[in-house]
Write a protein that holds these residues in place. Sequence first.
Motif: not given
Length: 220
Positions: A6-12, A39-43, A64-68, A118-120
């Motif tokens: 999702p937007p706002g979460v560090y992608a791999p 962990t970001g997206s959990g990859a 948001v990262a935790v939920l992702t 805070g923030g991305r």
Amino acid sequence: MFFIRPPGVYAPQWDTDALVAALAREALPADAAVLDVGTGSGALAVAAARAGAARIAAVDVSAVAVLTTRLNAWFAGYGRRIRVHRGELLRPVAGRRFDLIMANPPYVPSPAPEPPRGGRARAWEAGPDGRAVLDQLCAQAPSMLRPGGVLLLVQSTLCGTGPTVERLEHAGLDVTVTDRRMVPFGPVLRSRAAWLAAHGLISPGQDKEELVVIRARRPE
């Protein structure tokens, strides 16, 4: 595999790929306990589960990262092996010990005097020298490794490989730089290239950075 980013979460990205490659070379012990910091997206947490880790703790300050990560762990079939915690760096797992710690921390030098709260941007901003989070990890992670345990850390050479190696060696770990990759600047570095050049962190016209994976092992 279906994977939420999702937007706002560090992608791999390149740094994630470098850590996954380093992880693949590790011989995890039976019943291995692994920690994924930021962990970001959990990859990386999912990659550790695929590599055979029995128990994975994943930590991120972003709700948001935790939920992702929780969702991606369940989609991958590892929801029972990956436990996700919200909090700053290593605080949520204080007092625990791990066979492997993986960290892809913020390491981008920034004109701002301190990383954002805070923030991305807190996924990459790391203060004027890029070491605001790295130095904390170097101070805290060694004591959380079991004998024979390994820390895998990825960073840019823009924030200095030498200080990381020296701090981890001072903590009693055996340290090597195992991977080096030249990658093109992303949007953040491109946008502040003039500032980086003015502060001597890059050469004028430079458009690539070197990423390194540092492996630090606690002696048996």
